[in-house]
Design a protein around this motif. Sequence first.
Motif, PDB file in Angstrom:
ATOM      1  N   ARG A  11     -67.096 -59.015  27.795  1.00  0.00           N
ATOM      2  CA  ARG A  11     -67.639 -58.784  29.244  1.00  0.00           C
ATOM      3  C   ARG A  11     -66.782 -59.614  29.838  1.00  0.00           C
ATOM      4  NH1 ARG A  11     -70.221 -61.504  32.430  1.00  0.00           N
ATOM      5  NH2 ARG A  11     -71.509 -62.578  30.955  1.00  0.00           N
ATOM      6  N   LEU A  16     -65.838 -58.356  33.971  1.00  0.00           N
ATOM      7  CA  LEU A  16     -67.023 -57.589  34.565  1.00  0.00           C
ATOM      8  C   LEU A  16     -68.069 -58.766  34.604  1.00  0.00           C
ATOM      9  CD1 LEU A  16     -67.518 -54.409  32.485  1.00  0.00           C
ATOM     10  CD2 LEU A  16     -66.822 -54.755  34.826  1.00  0.00           C
ATOM     11  N   LYS A  20     -72.990 -56.221  36.799  1.00  0.00           N
ATOM     12  CA  LYS A  20     -72.201 -54.990  36.930  1.00  0.00           C
ATOM     13  C   LYS A  20     -72.108 -54.143  35.431  1.00  0.00           C
ATOM     14  CE  LYS A  20     -69.480 -51.745  38.470  1.00  0.00           C
ATOM     15  NZ  LYS A  20     -69.986 -50.851  39.227  1.00  0.00           N
ATOM     16  N   ALA A  21     -71.770 -55.036  34.171  1.00  0.00           N
ATOM     17  CA  ALA A  21     -72.246 -54.508  33.048  1.00  0.00           C
ATOM     18  C   ALA A  21     -73.449 -53.887  32.952  1.00  0.00           C
ATOM     19  CB  ALA A  21     -71.858 -55.601  31.945  1.00  0.00           C
ATOM     20  N   GLU A  23     -75.424 -52.676  34.951  1.00  0.00           N
ATOM     21  CA  GLU A  23     -75.495 -51.589  35.925  1.00  0.00           C
ATOM     22  C   GLU A  23     -75.019 -50.301  34.931  1.00  0.00           C
ATOM     23  OE1 GLU A  23     -73.514 -49.785  39.935  1.00  0.00           O
ATOM     24  OE2 GLU A  23     -74.360 -52.008  39.950  1.00  0.00           O
ATOM     25  N   CYS A  24     -73.837 -50.580  34.520  1.00  0.00           N
ATOM     26  CA  CYS A  24     -73.022 -49.630  33.938  1.00  0.00           C
ATOM     27  C   CYS A  24     -73.550 -48.892  32.552  1.00  0.00           C
ATOM     28  CB  CYS A  24     -71.573 -50.164  33.456  1.00  0.00           C
ATOM     29  SG  CYS A  24     -70.411 -50.285  34.762  1.00  0.00           S
ATOM     30  N   ILE A  25     -74.249 -49.828  32.018  1.00  0.00           N
ATOM     31  CA  ILE A  25     -75.230 -49.161  30.803  1.00  0.00           C
ATOM     32  C   ILE A  25     -76.686 -48.850  31.155  1.00  0.00           C
ATOM     33  CG2 ILE A  25     -73.483 -50.303  29.014  1.00  0.00           C
ATOM     34  CD1 ILE A  25     -75.707 -52.108  28.372  1.00  0.00           C
ATOM     35  N   LEU A  53     -67.227 -49.506  27.385  1.00  0.00           N
ATOM     36  CA  LEU A  53     -67.125 -50.016  28.733  1.00  0.00           C
ATOM     37  C   LEU A  53     -66.074 -51.111  28.725  1.00  0.00           C
ATOM     38  CD1 LEU A  53     -68.144 -50.534  31.890  1.00  0.00           C
ATOM     39  CD2 LEU A  53     -69.726 -52.201  30.664  1.00  0.00           C
ATOM     40  N   TYR A  54     -65.888 -52.020  27.591  1.00  0.00           N
ATOM     41  CA  TYR A  54     -65.027 -53.072  27.505  1.00  0.00           C
ATOM     42  C   TYR A  54     -63.566 -52.838  27.074  1.00  0.00           C
ATOM     43  CZ  TYR A  54     -69.362 -55.675  27.887  1.00  0.00           C
ATOM     44  OH  TYR A  54     -70.714 -56.369  28.323  1.00  0.00           O
TER      45      TYR A  54
END
Length: 139
Positions: A11, A16, A20-21, A23-25, A53-54
Amino acid sequence: MALHNMLKQAREQAGLTLEKAAECIGISGASFSRMENGLSKVTMDRLEMLATLYDVSASALVAGSIVTRLSTIDLDRLKLVVAAVQEVVNDLGANPSPEKMALAVSELYRLEINYIVNDATAEFSPQRHLGIIEAMFTG
């Protein structure tokens, strides 16, 4: 290195924030923090979402490294999955569409990734999946 430590490192490498991470998942920052601190388990779905994501390999994270592209292990295992699916198709005399072949390969590879999450050094064994593959192409 433990998976939760690898996730935090990946991450941070992706630039990120924890929030934010999370929120993204689709989870809370508190839940995400517990996951990164090893206080809660990482589900396979979350591992796949985080790897995407990463922009890293999920199996490499499990094995304790951050690889931003498919590793040789991933590619070799994918080749074995394709060969196993093709062998069953040939044995059954099936003539599946390219879409059905792609679905079978991707599903079997997903199952194999789930399997190696528990044992990153496990060798691929087509026998582990034969029933599933046969079911995909019969009936």
